[in-house]
Enzyme design. Structure first.
Site, PDB file in Angstrom:
ATOM      1  CD  GLU A 147      -2.218  -1.256   2.996  1.00 56.10           C
ATOM      2  OE1 GLU A 147      -2.274  -0.195   3.642  1.00 56.10           O
ATOM      3  OE2 GLU A 147      -2.700  -2.328   3.380  1.00 56.10           O
ATOM      4  CE  LYS A 149       5.130   5.345   6.913  1.00 56.07           C
ATOM      5  NZ  LYS A 149       4.975   6.734   7.250  1.00 56.07           N
ATOM      6  CG  ASP A 151       4.132  12.658   4.711  1.00 59.10           C
ATOM      7  OD1 ASP A 151       4.001  12.447   5.939  1.00 59.10           O
ATOM      8  OD2 ASP A 151       5.031  13.370   4.245  1.00 59.10           O
ATOM      9  CE1 TYR A 258      -3.138   3.456   8.586  1.00 60.70           C
ATOM     10  CE2 TYR A 258      -3.321   5.080   6.840  1.00 60.70           C
ATOM     11  CZ  TYR A 258      -2.951   4.735   8.127  1.00 60.70           C
ATOM     12  OH  TYR A 258      -2.406   5.680   8.934  1.00 60.70           O
ATOM     13  CE  LYS A 346       9.434   7.075   5.722  1.00 59.32           C
ATOM     14  NZ  LYS A 346       9.778   7.371   7.097  1.00 59.32           N
ATOM     15  CB  CYS A 440      40.073   9.109  23.919  1.00 63.71           C
ATOM     16  SG  CYS A 440      38.635  10.014  24.474  1.00 63.71           S
ATOM     17  CB  CYS A 443      40.221  10.704  28.681  1.00 63.65           C
ATOM     18  SG  CYS A 443      40.224   9.108  27.844  1.00 63.65           S
ATOM     19  CB  CYS A 464      37.793   6.174  24.459  1.00 62.65           C
ATOM     20  SG  CYS A 464      38.501   6.632  26.024  1.00 62.65           S
ATOM     21  CB  CYS A 470      36.874   8.484  29.043  1.00 60.50           C
ATOM     22  SG  CYS A 470      36.496   9.517  27.624  1.00 60.50           S
TER      23      CYS A 470
HETATM   24  S1  IVH Z   1      -0.589   0.696   8.935  1.00 61.17           S
HETATM   25  C1  IVH Z   1       0.398  -0.988  13.318  1.00 61.17           C
HETATM   26  N1  IVH Z   1      -0.812   1.633   6.524  1.00 61.17           N
HETATM   27  O1  IVH Z   1       2.453   5.473   8.875  1.00 61.17           O
HETATM   28  C2  IVH Z   1       0.663   0.082  12.315  1.00 61.17           C
HETATM   29  N2  IVH Z   1       0.093   3.081   8.183  1.00 61.17           N
HETATM   30  O2  IVH Z   1       4.864   4.794  10.635  1.00 61.17           O
HETATM   31  C3  IVH Z   1      -0.530   0.431  11.517  1.00 61.17           C
HETATM   32  N3  IVH Z   1       0.619   5.333   7.382  1.00 61.17           N
HETATM   33  O3  IVH Z   1       1.178   5.927  12.095  1.00 61.17           O
HETATM   34  C4  IVH Z   1      -0.244   1.439  10.471  1.00 61.17           C
HETATM   35  N4  IVH Z   1      -0.030   5.014   5.304  1.00 61.17           N
HETATM   36  O4  IVH Z   1       0.125   7.261  10.188  1.00 61.17           O
HETATM   37  C5  IVH Z   1      -0.414   1.903   7.784  1.00 61.17           C
HETATM   38  N5  IVH Z   1      -1.118   2.327   4.347  1.00 61.17           N
HETATM   39  C6  IVH Z   1      -0.737   2.591   5.578  1.00 61.17           C
HETATM   40  C7  IVH Z   1      -0.221   3.856   5.963  1.00 61.17           C
HETATM   41  C8  IVH Z   1       0.187   4.063   7.272  1.00 61.17           C
HETATM   42  C9  IVH Z   1       0.467   5.889   6.172  1.00 61.17           C
HETATM   43  C10 IVH Z   1       1.201   6.023   8.550  1.00 61.17           C
HETATM   44  C11 IVH Z   1       0.397   5.946   9.811  1.00 61.17           C
HETATM   45  C12 IVH Z   1       1.286   5.326  10.839  1.00 61.17           C
HETATM   46  C13 IVH Z   1       2.639   5.554  10.256  1.00 61.17           C
HETATM   47  C14 IVH Z   1       3.558   4.448  10.724  1.00 61.17           C
END
Ligand code: IVH
Length: 742
Positions: A147, A149, A151, A258, A346, A440, A443, A464, A470
């Site tokens: 999926e 991610k 932001d 999600y 990422k 070091c 020290c 060190c 130290c």
């Molecule tokens: S699953 C148990 N799915 O990323 C964790 N998170 O670093 C459940 N986020 O706090 C999160 N897109 O704000 C999940 N497709 C996605 C996401 C997502 C963005 C964010 C979310 C979370 C952060 C984790």
């Protein structure tokens, strides 16, 4: 407080006459430009100071109403004199005091975060870890969802009998803020679920703002002479945290579902099925989500999504892979604060070119020498970067980084910036290869690369050898000791530690608790440091170093000492887990400290075990503690100096026992369980983690103290030992039956 209208035309004198600055409560419309400027300067520092008292010290000195009046007056003046709006205007900080005006919501199921993967190898390791944990054969596939991610900011939406009843921010994961009214205004969030919904369902996802809406909002803000937002995420966050829901409504936010939290019954048994169910309930689910079965497919999804990134119209900062099968998710569980069954991959960090002006060496609490690149300041992704880590001498050699070089640096999220590459073609003449110091810098002790006895390989880090002599190590240990995950002494920052250490008042952790005995000396040392700092600042700014010693300042110093002592006193009681972490034993961080605390329960039992002849065996028997960590713990206790420091410390603090997790109905809570032989339905690691989650202690060998042995085919000496000691033995199926439903 009433009577202060935004235009100021109806302004009466304030209830607290000296609340306002240089112009008193003079109506805003009557202010001259010069008066307005003076007053805006005054309000900026006054409001900042109230924010600090309120948030930093939890000790506000004015009422909320007076505070609001200050803010309103600031806005009213800015509205009349838009030219005079200061770069650091309080109105740029959206509602600094607002947060406490939202009700708190305790998340029934915590909102956790995700572990990060940066390189493809990290993803491979993630999948391999899962396969190992589940004990999968080579030909057994795992299905993942992949999926984008998003932001934005995460929110949890609670539905009862299909009706949206409460919405909350993530907050610290355990407790968020109630922003129900604001979330109701987001059109992607259904107020009533479509179709047949479970009695209780918490849908979780991301609130975000599209690029188009972000640009339009900033345009409007600019036109209205209001502050603009730095990026869509900040503007989404600022928009849902408005006290007035009509403002949120005007901001055009979106939401993708999600995941979920509390639920009376789940509508599906896969992540994919859950997303389908969310859609059927009326939510938006990101249309790019795919199911993947192989590493190749996962990485292709990452590349494809990366190439679509710029055209999506909203910000994403990576992709998320999740094990699709919810039963497997449950078996995999969590490691500290993130699920073992998901990871965020990422996107590459933002990069920039700058000059490496100097390489400095920092000495850490374990003596590690870390080379740090001092850079010509440069903005990368909206943040000014002045330092980057160079890790160790091998890394410097690999990069061939030299002082004076032009370098490419990168920054990803909150990670410390890195030097990625040197532009050798821009190297100044005569730049010399960097030589890591052999001593070091703090020290003067030898700094060496340890050699692993088993492999004969040199460690990448130079350390060190000064140990406790130290100063750098001592100071870093003290900083760690007062830090957030350890004693968490509020307001006791690094500069205080350094200053008090230099003044000879702080040599070892116990000294922290003795500071209260010398308040006058403490005040004097801190005051001197402050004077020195402000003289330095003045010198930097080219101003004369005049002594400005006022009565008010002295009072400030007294208060400072009082507050510091109060923060220290507040931490004389501490849980065993934090205490162990605070000791700064090599390789023992938060997670291992918690494991040790849960195993030994009390500080006395822990010390007794560590001083006993079989310390190593006891440590090795703890699931999750490996050889290297066990050795490090034993080494710590073998060092007489450490035992002495520990003794001093225990005179000052009370270490509270950590109870074994009490699991309702768990047949193994508090019991010691040993797994032996081969298990067929789970791996041994998985079995151990499960037993520990049910409050059991797992051990690697059988003794009189063992309560239960779970033996699979091929069990050998442990089974014989169990029979010898009369310990109960069951097989894997009996074990599964015993813990069924837990
Ligand atoms: S699953 C148990 N799915 O990323 C964790 N998170 O670093 C459940 N986020 O706090 C999160 N897109 O704000 C999940 N497709 C996605 C996401 C997502 C963005 C964010 C979310 C979370 C952060 C984790």
């Amino acid at each position: 407080m009433s009577g202060i209208s935004r235009s100021g035309s109806k302004a009466k004198k304030a209830d607290a006459p000296d609340l306002f600055g240089p112009s008193g409560a003079k109506p805003v419309e009557k202010l001259s430009e010069a008066e307005a400027k003076k007053e805006l300067d005054f309000l900026a520092s006054e409001i900042a100071e109230h924010d600090r008292r309120y948030h930093g010290e939890d000790a506000p000195t004015i009422s909320d109403a007076d505070y609001d009046a200050l803010r309103k007056r600031n806005i009213a003046i800015e509205e009349r004199f838009p030219k005079l709006v200061r770069a650091d205007s309080p109105s740029h900080r959206v509602g600094a005091m607002v947060s406490d005006k939202f009700k708190k919501v305790v998340h029934r199921i915590p909102m956790l975060s995700l572990d990060n993967a940066f390189a493809n190898e990290d993803v491979e390791e993630f999948v391999a870890r899962i396969r190992r944990f589940l004990g999968l054969k080579d030909d057994q596939e795992i299905v993942f969802t992949a999926e984008p991610k998003i932001d934005g900011l995460s929110a949890s939406l609670r539905y009862e009998k299909g009706v949206f009843v409460q919405g909350a921010t993530r907050g610290d994961g355990a407790e968020g803020e109630d922003i129900t009214a604001n979330l109701r205004t987001i059109k992607d969030i259904p107020l009533r679920l479509h179709g047949k919904a479970p009695d209780v369902l918490e849908v979780r996802g991301e609130v975000y703002m599209t690029h188009a809406n972000f640009a339009a909002l900033n345009k409007r803000q600019e036109k209205d002479g209001k502050p603009t937002y730095a990026n869509p995420r900040n503007s989404a966050a600022g928009s849902v945290r408005q006290l007035d829901p009509s403002i949120t409504a005007s901001r055009d936010l979106n939401f993708f579902a999600y995941t979920w939290g509390d639920a009376s019954k789940l509508p599906a048994d896969t992540q994919w099925g859950m997303l389908e169910a969310f859609k059927a309930f009326g939510f938006k689910v990101n249309p790019l989500v795919r199911r993947c079965e192989t590493m190749k497919q996962l990485l292709k999804f990452y590349d494809d999504t990366g190439s679509k990134r710029a055209k999506l119209g909203y910000d994403i900062d990576g992709v998320v892979y999740k094990v699709d099968d919810l039963k497997l998710q449950q078996r995999l569980g969590f490691v500290s604060r993130s699920p073992r069954w998901a990871i965020a991959h990422k996107f590459a960090a933002e990069q920039a070119e700058t000059i490496l002006e100097k390489i400095d060496i920092q000495v850490g609490r374990t003596g590690k020498l870390t080379p740090v690149a001092r850079l010509r300041p440069i903005t990368v992704g909206g943040v000014v970067v002045e330092n980057a880590t160079l890790h160790n001498e091998d890394e410097i050699a690999r990069l061939d980084a030299r002082e004076g070089d032009t370098v490419i640096i990168q920054r990803a999220g909150d990670v410390i910036p890195q030097v990625v590459r040197v532009l050798t073609e821009k190297r100044p003449r005569g730049a010399k290869p960097y030589q890591m110091p052999r001593k070091c810098p703090i020290c003067g002790s030898h700094a060496v690369r340890e050699v692993d006895e088993k492999t004969g390989k040199e460690d990448v880090d130079r350390r060190c050898t000064g140990g406790l002599i130290c100063d750098a190590q001592a100071v870093e240990r003290l900083k760690h000791f007062v830090g957030r995950d350890a004693f968490d002494i509020e307001g006791f920052g690094g500069t205080y530690i350094e200053t008090l250490h230099d003044a000879g008042m702080l040599k070892e952790p116990a000294d922290i608790f003795l500071l209260a005995k010398h308040p006058a000396k403490l005040g004097k040392v801190l005051a001197e440091k402050r004077a020195e700092q402000s003289a330095e600042r003045r010198a930097k700014e080219g101003k004369a170093a005049t002594e400005t010693k006022s009565k008010k300042k002295d009072e400030g110093e007294g208060k400072l000492v009082e507050n510091l002592i109060a923060s220290i006193e507040a931490r004389r009681k501490i849980g065993l887990d934090r205490f162990i972490n605070a000791l700064g034993i090599r390789h023992v961080g938060e997670t291992n400290a918690r494991l040790l605390a849960r195993t030994f329960h009390s500080i006395d039992a822990f010390i007794e075990a560590m001083e006993s002849g079989d310390a190593l065996e006891q440590l090795n028997a703890i699931g999750g503690i490996g050889d290297v960590v066990a050795e490090a713990i034993k080494d710590f206790f073998d060092e007489p100096h450490n035992r002495k420091l520990l003794g001093h410390l225990l005179k000052e603090v009370e270490v509270q026992d950590v109870a074994a997790p009490k699991i309702k109905g768990s047949p193994v809570a508090g019991k010691t369980v040993v797994f032996t032989g081969s298990l067929e339905k789970m791996t041994r690691q998985e079995a151990k983690v499960k037993a520990e989650s049910l409050g059991a202690k797992t051990a690697g060998s059988v003794s009189k103290k063992t309560d239960l042995v779970v033996a699979g085919p091929g069990a050998g000496s442990k089974l014989t030992d169990a029979q010898k000691f009369g310990v109960k033995v069951i097989d894997e199926d009996a074990w599964l039956a015993m813990i069924e439903g837990l």
